[in-house]
Design an enzyme around this catalytic site. Structure first.
Site, PDB file in Angstrom:
ATOM      1  CG  ASP A  50      -2.046  -0.907   1.227  1.00 39.29           C
ATOM      2  OD1 ASP A  50      -2.280  -1.528   0.177  1.00 39.29           O
ATOM      3  OD2 ASP A  50      -2.737  -1.008   2.249  1.00 39.29           O
ATOM      4  NE  ARG A  75      -4.249  -1.990  -4.548  1.00 38.03           N
ATOM      5  CZ  ARG A  75      -3.957  -2.336  -3.279  1.00 38.03           C
ATOM      6  NH1 ARG A  75      -3.690  -1.416  -2.373  1.00 38.03           N
ATOM      7  NH2 ARG A  75      -3.934  -3.600  -2.922  1.00 38.03           N
ATOM      8  CB  ALA A  81      -7.063   7.562   0.878  1.00 37.97           C
ATOM      9  CE  LYS A 101     -15.403  13.357  -8.317  1.00 31.10           C
ATOM     10  NZ  LYS A 101     -14.609  12.212  -8.720  1.00 31.10           N
TER      11      LYS A 101
END
Ligand code: FAD
Length: 311
Positions: free
Chosen positions: A137, A187, A192, A204
């Site tokens: 991650d 990935r 986040a 965004k």
């Protein structure tokens, strides 16, 4: 609602609020909708159910930002126990693990990088022995160089190790180019964490545009893209880019988080796509839950109700 994102992300790192919120049982409605349980057994059972629905899984033993070497060792031990159980249940082909380096020592002063690399190596070795893989991650931008450095070192022995890149960072399109080579599992997510303007797109629309540019690099490249998003537009664009670049189903995959758009996960799988569900479990769900609330402040009322009723 967008105005709530930043305060919620700041709260995700507040020790005081963590103490209050962590009094919620994992069975509380809001927690349970994103985290199936605390134990390895519940995680493996949830994995088996998802696999029964035609999905694949990546499991995350929750925890992050540890400043305690013993806690880091306990996290490594939890992954080793998990990998044994996945293989005993015959799930190793459909289920892999995701690891946050800050949970296995990266944040320890001075020695963090070295300890996280050693611990990640131990987990990668156990995953390979179990017949599966690890994906690293990514966390906030201050750790990106260290994380990609550890990935680079790990891949010398474990080239199957997956990378994660965040489209909101300015640097990511270049990182995609560097990692879009044969055998490279990457990935792509939007990102986040609460990041400053100096390193990340704030708007965004800009993040989405960057996501599409990165998708083009990964899908036209030689690696194995893992498209991690719940955004219906990004899913549609990824599907049409995959056909444009002549990619057959199974040469890339979609990924979504446990509990988010479950019907869409099954629909994509039924259409022949490989879909992997990111399944977090364990008692350290606070930071993860706050990041999910920051993405979807509509769930705040549900959250506050759970906190008051403790159910
Ligand atoms: C498999 C996976 C792994 C990830 N790993 C990392 C990582 O290592 N590091 C990292 O920084 N981030 C990670 N993320 C999180 C990611 O960066 C985003 O924060 C998160 O996925 C939300 O972005 P989105 O692409 O879904 O789009 P958004 O623009 O946030 O959402 C688009 C649409 O998705 C739906 N949606 C989004 N969230 C929810 C929700 N909570 N409930 C219901 N519907 C929702 C809504 O329809 C929304 O309009 C990961 C995400 C996934 C799916």
């Amino acid at each position: 609602m967008a105005l709530l994102r930043e305060p919620l992300l700041l709260l995700s790192r507040s020790g005081t609020v963590k103490k209050l919120v962590s009094t919620l049982p994992v069975s509380a409605g809001i927690v349970r909708s994103y985290v199936p349980g605390e134990t390895t057994e519940t995680a493996v059972e949830a994995t088996a159910r998802l696999v029964g629905d035609g999905l694949t899984v990546t499991l995350d033993f929750l925890g992050e930002d540890t400043l305690d070497a013993e806690q880091a060792d306990a996290t490594v031990a939890a992954y080793l126990a998990l990998l044994k159980k996945l293989s005993a249940a015959g799930l190793q082909r459909q289920a892999e693990v995701s690891v946050k380096l800050s949970a296995i020592g990266q944040a320890l002063p001075d020695v963090g990088h070295k300890i996280a690399l050693e611990n990640a190596r131990t987990i990668c070795r156990a995953a390979r022995n179990a017949g599966t893989t690890v994906t690293l991650d990514v966390e906030d931008h201050t750790t990106t160089d260290s994380t990609l450095g550890i990935l680079h070192d790990l891949r010398k022995d474990f080239p199957e190790t997956g990378a994660v890149l965040q489209a909101y960072l300015h640097r990511t399109e270049a990182d995609c180019r560097a990692l879009a080579h044969e055998g490279s599992r990457v990935r792509l997510c939007k990102g986040a964490y609460n990041e400053p303007e100096s390193v990340a797109f704030q708007d965004k629309v800009e993040v989405d545009k960057s996501y599409v540019r990165c998708l083009k690099v990964l899908l036209s490249g030689q690696g194995y893209p893992m498209i991690a998003t719940h955004d219906p537009r990004m899913v549609e664009i990824a599907s049409s880019l995959a056909s444009r670049y002549g990619r057959a189903q199974g040469t890339y995959e979609f990924q979504m988080l446990y509990g988010i758009r479950p019907e869409e996960q099954k629909r994509l799988a039924a259409s022949g796509e490989t879909v992997r569900v990111y399944l977090p479990y364990g008692g350290e769900w606070y930071g993860y839950l706050m990041r999910r609330l920051a993405e979807r402040p509509q769930n705040l009322t549900f959250f506050l109700r759970s906190l008051v009723s403790k159910k």
